[in-house]
Design a protein around this motif. Sequence first.
Motif, PDB file in Angstrom:
ATOM      1  N   PRO A  84      -3.630 -11.880 -17.650  1.00  0.00           N
ATOM      2  CA  PRO A  84      -2.209 -11.633 -17.363  1.00  0.00           C
ATOM      3  C   PRO A  84      -1.679 -12.717 -16.410  1.00  0.00           C
ATOM      4  O   PRO A  84      -1.626 -12.513 -15.203  1.00  0.00           O
ATOM      5  CB  PRO A  84      -2.207 -10.258 -16.687  1.00  0.00           C
ATOM      6  CG  PRO A  84      -3.618  -9.834 -16.541  1.00  0.00           C
ATOM      7  CD  PRO A  84      -4.507 -10.946 -16.972  1.00  0.00           C
ATOM      8  N   THR A  85      -1.289 -13.874 -16.982  1.00  0.00           N
ATOM      9  CA  THR A  85      -0.958 -15.041 -16.159  1.00  0.00           C
ATOM     10  C   THR A  85       0.196 -14.813 -15.189  1.00  0.00           C
ATOM     11  O   THR A  85       0.124 -15.189 -14.024  1.00  0.00           O
ATOM     12  CB  THR A  85      -0.619 -16.250 -17.064  1.00  0.00           C
ATOM     13  OG1 THR A  85      -1.513 -16.232 -18.170  1.00  0.00           O
ATOM     14  CG2 THR A  85      -0.772 -17.546 -16.316  1.00  0.00           C
ATOM     15  N   TRP A  86       1.284 -14.175 -15.675  1.00  0.00           N
ATOM     16  CA  TRP A  86       2.431 -13.993 -14.780  1.00  0.00           C
ATOM     17  C   TRP A  86       2.107 -13.037 -13.652  1.00  0.00           C
ATOM     18  O   TRP A  86       2.576 -13.206 -12.520  1.00  0.00           O
ATOM     19  CB  TRP A  86       3.655 -13.529 -15.571  1.00  0.00           C
ATOM     20  CG  TRP A  86       4.203 -14.646 -16.386  1.00  0.00           C
ATOM     21  CD1 TRP A  86       4.091 -14.811 -17.741  1.00  0.00           C
ATOM     22  CD2 TRP A  86       4.893 -15.805 -15.898  1.00  0.00           C
ATOM     23  NE1 TRP A  86       4.668 -16.000 -18.123  1.00  0.00           N
ATOM     24  CE2 TRP A  86       5.179 -16.636 -17.020  1.00  0.00           C
ATOM     25  CE3 TRP A  86       5.294 -16.222 -14.631  1.00  0.00           C
ATOM     26  CZ2 TRP A  86       5.854 -17.837 -16.911  1.00  0.00           C
ATOM     27  CZ3 TRP A  86       5.969 -17.430 -14.518  1.00  0.00           C
ATOM     28  CH2 TRP A  86       6.240 -18.230 -15.638  1.00  0.00           C
ATOM     29  N   ALA A  87       1.311 -12.026 -13.957  1.00  0.00           N
ATOM     30  CA  ALA A  87       0.906 -11.080 -12.913  1.00  0.00           C
ATOM     31  C   ALA A  87       0.087 -11.829 -11.865  1.00  0.00           C
ATOM     32  O   ALA A  87       0.154 -11.538 -10.670  1.00  0.00           O
ATOM     33  CB  ALA A  87       0.086  -9.954 -13.524  1.00  0.00           C
ATOM     34  N   LEU A  88      -0.694 -12.810 -12.320  1.00  0.00           N
ATOM     35  CA  LEU A  88      -1.507 -13.620 -11.404  1.00  0.00           C
ATOM     36  C   LEU A  88      -0.599 -14.447 -10.505  1.00  0.00           C
ATOM     37  O   LEU A  88      -0.783 -14.505  -9.279  1.00  0.00           O
ATOM     38  CB  LEU A  88      -2.441 -14.534 -12.208  1.00  0.00           C
ATOM     39  CG  LEU A  88      -3.236 -15.572 -11.403  1.00  0.00           C
ATOM     40  CD1 LEU A  88      -4.222 -14.880 -10.471  1.00  0.00           C
ATOM     41  CD2 LEU A  88      -3.998 -16.519 -12.318  1.00  0.00           C
ATOM     42  N   VAL A  89       0.420 -15.065 -11.117  1.00  0.00           N
ATOM     43  CA  VAL A  89       1.328 -15.916 -10.342  1.00  0.00           C
ATOM     44  C   VAL A  89       1.970 -15.130  -9.202  1.00  0.00           C
ATOM     45  O   VAL A  89       1.972 -15.558  -8.046  1.00  0.00           O
ATOM     46  CB  VAL A  89       2.416 -16.519 -11.266  1.00  0.00           C
ATOM     47  CG1 VAL A  89       3.489 -17.217 -10.448  1.00  0.00           C
ATOM     48  CG2 VAL A  89       1.772 -17.490 -12.253  1.00  0.00           C
ATOM     49  N   ILE A  90       2.487 -13.932  -9.522  1.00  0.00           N
ATOM     50  CA  ILE A  90       3.191 -13.177  -8.482  1.00  0.00           C
ATOM     51  C   ILE A  90       2.202 -12.643  -7.437  1.00  0.00           C
ATOM     52  O   ILE A  90       2.549 -12.438  -6.280  1.00  0.00           O
ATOM     53  CB  ILE A  90       4.062 -12.054  -9.088  1.00  0.00           C
ATOM     54  CG1 ILE A  90       5.057 -11.567  -8.031  1.00  0.00           C
ATOM     55  CG2 ILE A  90       3.241 -10.915  -9.641  1.00  0.00           C
ATOM     56  CD1 ILE A  90       6.187 -10.757  -8.592  1.00  0.00           C
ATOM     57  N   ALA A  92      -8.068  -8.321  -8.482  1.00  0.00           N
ATOM     58  CA  ALA A  92      -7.634  -6.916  -8.429  1.00  0.00           C
ATOM     59  C   ALA A  92      -6.117  -6.802  -8.385  1.00  0.00           C
ATOM     60  O   ALA A  92      -5.530  -5.967  -9.071  1.00  0.00           O
ATOM     61  CB  ALA A  92      -8.243  -6.226  -7.218  1.00  0.00           C
ATOM     62  N   SER A  93      -5.460  -7.647  -7.580  1.00  0.00           N
ATOM     63  CA  SER A  93      -4.008  -7.512  -7.483  1.00  0.00           C
ATOM     64  C   SER A  93      -3.349  -7.905  -8.812  1.00  0.00           C
ATOM     65  O   SER A  93      -2.371  -7.286  -9.226  1.00  0.00           O
ATOM     66  CB  SER A  93      -3.448  -8.318  -6.318  1.00  0.00           C
ATOM     67  OG  SER A  93      -4.057  -9.569  -6.221  1.00  0.00           O
ATOM     68  N   THR A  94      -3.945  -8.892  -9.495  1.00  0.00           N
ATOM     69  CA  THR A  94      -3.400  -9.299 -10.797  1.00  0.00           C
ATOM     70  C   THR A  94      -3.480  -8.134 -11.782  1.00  0.00           C
ATOM     71  O   THR A  94      -2.519  -7.823 -12.490  1.00  0.00           O
ATOM     72  CB  THR A  94      -4.202 -10.492 -11.356  1.00  0.00           C
ATOM     73  OG1 THR A  94      -4.148 -11.543 -10.407  1.00  0.00           O
ATOM     74  CG2 THR A  94      -3.635 -10.973 -12.662  1.00  0.00           C
TER      75      THR A  94
END
Length: 463
Positions: free
Chosen positions: A332-338, A305-307
């Motif tokens: 959305p890989t970068w959104a996942l990282v953050i 959800a946060s990603t």
Amino acid sequence: MGNFEKEQGLKRELKTGQLTMMAMGCAIGTGLFLGSGLAIGTAGPGVLISYAIGAFIVLLLMGCLAEMTVAHPTSGAFGTIAEKYISPGAGFLVRYSYWIANVLAVGVEVSAIAVYMNFWFPSVPGIVWILFFAAVLIYVNCTNVHTFATFEYWFSMIKVSAIVLFILLGAYILTGGSESSASGSENFASSDQFMPFGWWGIWVAVFISLFSFLGTEQIAVTAGEAKEPDIAVPKALKATVFRLSSFYVLTMGIMLMIVPWQSAGVDKSPFVKVMEILNIPGASGIMNFIILTAALSAMNSQLYASTRMMYSLSLGKHAPAILGKLSKKGIPTWALVISTLGIFVAAGVNALLPDSSYAFMMGISMFGSIFTWLMIFISHLFFRKQWEKNGGRKLPVKMIGFPYLTILGAVLLLSLIVSTWFTPFKMMLQFGIPWLLFLLVAYLIWKKKNASHHQSNKNNHFH
């Protein structure tokens, strides 16, 4: 319309069963298994009324949410809706608050996981488990949505079966299948009263009960990747609310009849206590495994959800563009990282405040979610008026009793939020209010910075 079209890049692969299981999975986290002890200690047996009131608020929320989600199935969900129907500022506040809530909720689950692993490996420091499970879940979230959903489906399956089994075992003890004499309805009465802490205790416990229902709103986030949102979303929402409320109320009732309410704490899950009464060999180990699964699955959905919220913020130009980039698999890989930040915050908090980290993270993540819920009710008031005025299509689901029930939901939630100031959950507001002010300032600065680019962007935005 902007964001609604932009968010079509995600792959639509999720089926109704997966949506329902995901929402259940997210909601049946540590709230039921660990938080229930806290709720019982706050309200005594009257906690049953608390859970019923909590379930009622959630039912109203789901009614409003189902209608809006079917109208706009995007991964920005209520954030995108608040932006469109209230104001861009509202969308910004909702999305960022929901993002932080989920990021920190991941932290809450992860601190709980460290507690559960300690049961088997008392000598291994919690931080080891936090990092190990974080790595596994980040990996699962990096593969495609389908893998994630399958994983979540089985995680939830284990939990749901465990609860059903618990209800059956409890019924067996209560109908005299076990030698233990101290169980039965006299546990309700043994305290001479059903409500040892009066209505105030019951009211405060409603707030704890909401913590157990948090996560049901995730169906709206997953709608952006649902196969047929018109059919899947309303169905999944209904199923979730009814299953959850019956699960919680039944489980609580049985628990209260078996374990005297005075002894329900947060040191050990009330579930384990029941199994110990039954003398099931390895009972607490089995239960610990189930609770561990619960925490992992909730953590898995919260990371998801946060990603998706961060992805939506980036598409709305409220976050760096790189966070809106999708991998080849549509993730959305970068959104996942953050969004994995919460895990490290949790690890830090866990190291600094090993005794109170759970309560601290819970208070913080609670604010973002409850604020989001409040905004869902408010958005619905704006949404319905505009939808009818603009002659939107006839929706397959419609919230009944508009506007009265929508307003009732908002008022109940708001009064609960205000009441927390006088309870041990005060930190929710102590953290939440400064957070909202910080976001507001950030939004105003962002808006000012963008005002100059605005004219050129405005033309592109509507294409």
